[in-house]
Design a protein around this motif. Sequence first.
Motif, short mmCIF file in Angstrom:
data_model
loop_
_atom_site.label_atom_id
_atom_site.label_comp_id
_atom_site.label_asym_id
_atom_site.label_seq_id
_atom_site.Cartn_x
_atom_site.Cartn_y
_atom_site.Cartn_z
N ASP A 1 6.21 4.35 4.61
CA ASP A 1 5.18 4.98 5.22
C ASP A 1 3.64 4.62 5.89
O ASP A 1 3.28 4.57 6.79
CB ASP A 1 5.51 7.19 5.38
N ALA A 2 3.30 3.92 5.22
CA ALA A 2 2.14 3.56 4.81
C ALA A 2 1.81 3.17 3.65
O ALA A 2 2.29 3.02 2.91
CB ALA A 2 1.25 4.90 5.19
N MET A 3 0.72 2.55 3.91
CA MET A 3 -0.31 1.94 2.81
C MET A 3 -1.70 2.24 2.44
O MET A 3 -2.57 1.90 3.43
CB MET A 3 -0.16 0.15 2.74
N PHE A 4 -2.48 2.47 1.97
CA PHE A 4 -3.86 1.92 1.28
C PHE A 4 -4.41 2.04 0.30
O PHE A 4 -3.79 1.59 -0.84
CB PHE A 4 -4.30 3.57 1.26
N THR A 5 -5.72 1.40 -0.01
CA THR A 5 -6.33 0.59 -0.60
C THR A 5 -7.91 0.74 -0.34
O THR A 5 -7.96 0.48 0.40
CB THR A 5 -5.88 -0.91 -0.84
N PHE A 6 -8.62 1.61 -1.86
CA PHE A 6 -10.36 1.59 -0.82
C PHE A 6 -10.96 0.76 -1.73
O PHE A 6 -11.94 1.21 -1.45
CB PHE A 6 -10.24 3.24 -1.53
N ARG A 7 -10.57 0.17 -2.36
CA ARG A 7 -11.84 -1.21 -3.26
C ARG A 7 -11.73 -1.97 -2.04
O ARG A 7 -11.23 -2.09 -0.27
CB ARG A 7 -11.06 -2.17 -4.15
N ASN B 1 -13.39 -6.50 3.89
CA ASN B 1 -13.48 -4.95 4.43
C ASN B 1 -12.97 -4.04 3.71
O ASN B 1 -12.97 -4.31 2.40
CB ASN B 1 -11.64 -4.75 5.41
N ASP B 2 -13.53 -2.93 4.02
CA ASP B 2 -14.23 -1.42 3.53
C ASP B 2 -12.90 -0.96 2.93
O ASP B 2 -12.65 0.09 3.89
CB ASP B 2 -14.97 -0.69 3.54
N GLY B 3 -11.51 -1.74 2.21
CA GLY B 3 -10.25 -0.61 2.37
C GLY B 3 -9.33 -1.29 3.79
O GLY B 3 -9.90 -1.97 4.25
N VAL B 4 -8.39 -0.87 3.14
CA VAL B 4 -7.39 -0.72 4.57
C VAL B 4 -6.48 0.99 4.27
O VAL B 4 -6.12 1.17 2.97
CB VAL B 4 -6.18 -1.50 4.35
#
Length: 257
Positions: A194-200, A238-241
């Motif tokens: 449903d989603a993906m995220f990375t904050f690095r 970029n500042d995360g995704v």
Amino acid sequence: MPASDLTLLIDAAHKAGAVARSFVGGDLGVEYKDHDNSPVTKADLTVNETLAQHLRAARPGYGWLSEESADDEARQQAGRVFIVDPIDGTRSFIEGSRAWAHALAVVEQGRVTAAVVYLPMMDKLYTAAEGAGARLNGKPIRVGQRQDVTNAEVLAVKHSLDPQFWPGGVPDLRRAHRPSLAYRLSLVAEGRFDAMFTFRPSWEWDIAAGALILSEAGARVTNKRGAALRFNNPIPQNDGVLAANPVIHAGLLDRLI
């Protein structure tokens, strides 16, 4: 975008896959980069050389940005730029896993116009061209249509669920992981998560191709604060995704900011 840019990327990805597969099971000559101790193999470097020769010969006026090439500031003045990761998921490649990918993109004025993510050991070819939709092995794909953040299936590293990142409260999610960031993006585009995220801070070569594939599959794709992703930056990050269908994206973003 020249109509044949996507065709060129697909051809290059297949050439890269053949080169990378030739190293499987052999001496990889693993070394570690000084600046971050990440691994690089003879396969990464050979694939990079193959891609550079093939793509730059076909488009000599395009700039070049690759994880395995020295950065050239001239790319910032180029109208179009190749952004590539020769092998995304090098640790997975070293371990003998199949979950590594070639990620190739063309960027024009900060936006991705053509993209390929290819997993040769799985025979999975994700493709997209701006305004023309996303495909997996030639068949159209769409992001999932889940409407409830609770129990959403997401791709993220465990650390991304630490409370420090979620001032609005850590959502109740079902987390999984894949070693290749480009593959994570593509799996969400395919609707399998449903989603993906990375904050690095995210290197452009890891995310450029997958970002277009996701967007063309109907997802909203931003940085961790909800701003649009831009590519061919002076510092190529970029500042995360954060990526999901618009409803899930909004629900996650509401807890992040």
